[in-house]
Scaffold this motif. Sequence first.
Motif, short mmCIF file in Angstrom:
data_model
loop_
_atom_site.label_atom_id
_atom_site.label_comp_id
_atom_site.label_asym_id
_atom_site.label_seq_id
_atom_site.Cartn_x
_atom_site.Cartn_y
_atom_site.Cartn_z
N VAL A 86 19.14 -6.44 -6.76
CA VAL A 86 18.78 -5.06 -6.44
C VAL A 86 19.62 -4.15 -7.32
CG1 VAL A 86 18.83 -3.29 -4.67
CG2 VAL A 86 18.17 -5.60 -4.08
N ARG A 129 20.39 -0.21 -8.84
CA ARG A 129 20.13 1.20 -8.66
C ARG A 129 20.00 1.84 -10.02
NH1 ARG A 129 21.83 -0.26 -4.11
NH2 ARG A 129 21.47 0.96 -2.23
N ARG A 137 14.01 -3.42 -7.49
CA ARG A 137 14.19 -4.73 -6.88
C ARG A 137 13.56 -5.77 -7.78
NH1 ARG A 137 12.95 -1.66 -2.15
NH2 ARG A 137 14.84 -1.43 -0.94
N ASP A 163 14.49 -9.93 -2.25
CA ASP A 163 15.74 -9.25 -1.97
C ASP A 163 16.72 -10.23 -1.34
OD1 ASP A 163 16.58 -6.02 -0.48
OD2 ASP A 163 17.77 -7.52 -1.54
#
Lengths: 442, 344, 163
Positions: free
Chosen positions: C97, C99, C118, C122
Amino acid sequence: MSARLDLTRYKSLAGLLRNPWPQFLIRILALAGFLFTILAGLLGTPVGSHNFAIIFVWIAWWSALKLIFIPFGGRFWCSFCPIPMPGEWLQRGGLLVRGNRTVGLGLPWPRRLTGAWLQASGFLLVGLFAAVTLTTPRVTAWMLLGFLVLALTMDLIFAPRTFCRRLCPIGGFTGLYAQVSPLEVRVKDPQVCATHSPKTCFLACPWGLYPLTLKSNADCGLCLECLRACPSDNIAINLRQWGADLHPGGRRLLAEAFLGLIMLASALVDAAVFLGPWGWLKVAAYSVGSRSWWAFSGGFLLLALVILPAMFILAVWLSARLAHPQLDLRQTLAHRSQVLVPLGLMAWIAFTISFALTKAGTIPSVLSDPLGWGWNLFGMAGQAGTGQVTLLSLTVQAVVLAVGLAWSCRVARRISASLREALPLAVFAFFFNSTMLWLLAA
Amino acid sequence: MLRKENLARLLLASGLLIALVLPFAGRWLQNSLSPHTIELHARIPEDGGWKPEALQATVDQPLRLRLISDDVAHGFALGQMDRLPVDLLPGEVKEITITFDHPGTYTFYCTRWCGPNHWRMRGVIEVNGPIQRPVSGQSVPLWVRLGLDLDAPHPAAVAPESKPAAKRGMALLAELETDGKIYDQDYYRSHAPAQVWQELRAIPSLKDRSDAQLWDVVAAIWQHNTDARSLAEGQKLYAANCAACHGQQGAGDGVFASKPPPDKKASQGMPTGADNPLKAPADFTDSASMLGASPALLQGKILRGGMGTGMPMWGTIFTQEQTWDLVAYLFSFQFEFNLPEAAR
Amino acid sequence: MNAWTKVLLLALLGLAILRLPLPIPAAVPQQRLIRIQSSRYAFSPGEIHANTGDTLTIELVSNDVAHSLSLDGTDFSLSAEPGQVAVGTFVAAKPGVYRFRCTIPCGNLHPFMLGILRVGPDLFFLRGLALLLLALIVGLWRSPTKSAPPTRTAKSSITVLAV
């Protein structure tokens, strides 16, 4: 009985603690820094990430508070917090020692307003404006100035530290989480106190506490005035295991449950607003006064005042029903709220790691140019990178949350008579932490 | 006891004094280290734009500016001067020095898009001084000399069915030129493509050429009057200044095309409101309209702006050469040019 | 075994939960084109899903001021302004994951202008959940020799709840 290590056994350390000068110098630094922070917020650049006020309050101080002061020192910050200082000094009539001319009415605080309700509500109120406050230097400055004036006013009307004990939003949760800290102020030998009069420690304590009856860290601000005032060297500064104030005995207040739940709800909402990918939520939280902000506030309040408490009450109700013999709900609610203490503390630590620690790189550059006017005092201006979320920081957060859950379950087990009773509380804690994990890491 | 207390009070007072004085002392020190520096703040136009908006300077005396952005990324540039723009990121302070050779009114403007009103973010610098040499005068723009009405619609009487390609029309154009026809810059600038096509259609020797072939010749004429460098410059100017409203593909569908009308406060005194309802940004891919416009007309619109519409006036920002580069690029939405940088 | 051995075993178990590679069947890598709109202070879409090994072409469009899209932990960065769309491609080789955030200051909420990419399932969240489950069990575990903690012997009154 968990072991206690009395730090005053070490003569040099005891000497240092008794000496009023080190603490006083730190207090000057804190107050001066506070004043400068307000000025920076009012006069400096409106760009939050380059203003000393924002970085130092919401990144540096907040990280220090959540990651060091509270977990290791309880209400240690309160011992040199600048906000009540002017009032305390005026009330005492002197900076170092009590003087002859004291200022202030010294009225008693109304009984109906005692308890952590006001502080919890204060924290909730600040939370509704968090998106604006945490990013706008002017707003942060006005808020700090407002607290300063409010604290001074209250200290002049009521007893010293009234603001700290009754209204300060920070004081609310600091006191709550201080219960698990490894530092405590207690009396060494109660027998000595029984035959000693007048109670100089009580007269010296600005918080209005009587050290002999001090059972929990929630109200003690670690100012050590009692230590200095006791003629018989009967006050101990103990190092102890984490979580020692959480146990089956002791009278708990419903207000603590309320405060604990407010803190949990705030952790969820702040994680969602600041660390989530939902821009519409951020904009809603930021545009104070708009329709979307009202919707956001409504949702926040719904979560904090209805949804989360309902879930907790359900868990406690189940726990009470599963007990033999069955327990009274109201008392159990207050008693079992201890479970929320380590849960909330670790959740906020995890949040702080993601929110503030990752931005620690801005601190050197804001020290070099505190007002964003183009200064370069330490040669490090303009070097701030945007904090990145790394796998390491996410892993640390997950571990912190796991520790919080384990700890919370352990407390649940400890304060319940059987595993059956503890289970609903553990499940509540598990769901809360899973949601927190999802918000922080997924 | 008293002495300790007095010492404590002294220390406290000193600490507080230092904290209080630090910002002002620092400011004073900063000003004395760089004297005569004017602090210029940049904010998005909705919050005030440039502060101050008007500056004074004297010829041959350096004007020192301290540029600070108070919110988003801005940029500082001077119109019609050969100076690289200065990027202003919030929190970064930049100091620049400008020295003017000629007196006059100079326009400075923002170069990074800072919202739908970004193009309004301009200020002026009045430079005083003796007029020693005749300033290369602002010559009367071509559209004025031609007496064009910039606001009148300019439909093209005819339009091609597919995009004309300059490459295909080159050969025929060469023939025409050897026959004595002149399609130089003056001709190009004062004629609309549709007009040129009509004239070509009327030439007897071209009677048996198809309509499309004649359009190719028009495209060739247009290419003939520009070059790769101009088109590249035009593309750069377009991307930085025009695409936000007119769209990257020129279709009038840019990001700000559907924004609400400009507010009265920021309208620079131009007539707004019911008599000048906001028009959508021009669609440069619309042949019916574009091919009826001469380069001079387009240049005029760029220079003068669109009275009360959202079209800014660029007269004080672009040099003459830049406006012609831009116009040439605009026609590349209509014609297929065969120059190296023409590929989009 | 004594307390330290238990702690060590727990730590190892926790580590295994967090880091042990799992045999997940990989989906076929695709080429994806994703158009991301950016405005103050949101990316739209704010959450992107991709399979491990996908080649992602990102088009960044800005709707108000200069924004950028910078993927944490990588060198990938795009900058766009209204009227200038930025395009870039990268291969999502490692699952996880990530950002992405804006790195051109675009206002006061700029440090929180975030999105999530993603890649693959996950896993981190699932591992985290497993770790929480372990924590739950560890916390509730009461070894038989442990006695109930005694109450403090002080002169003040303590109400002991009927347990």
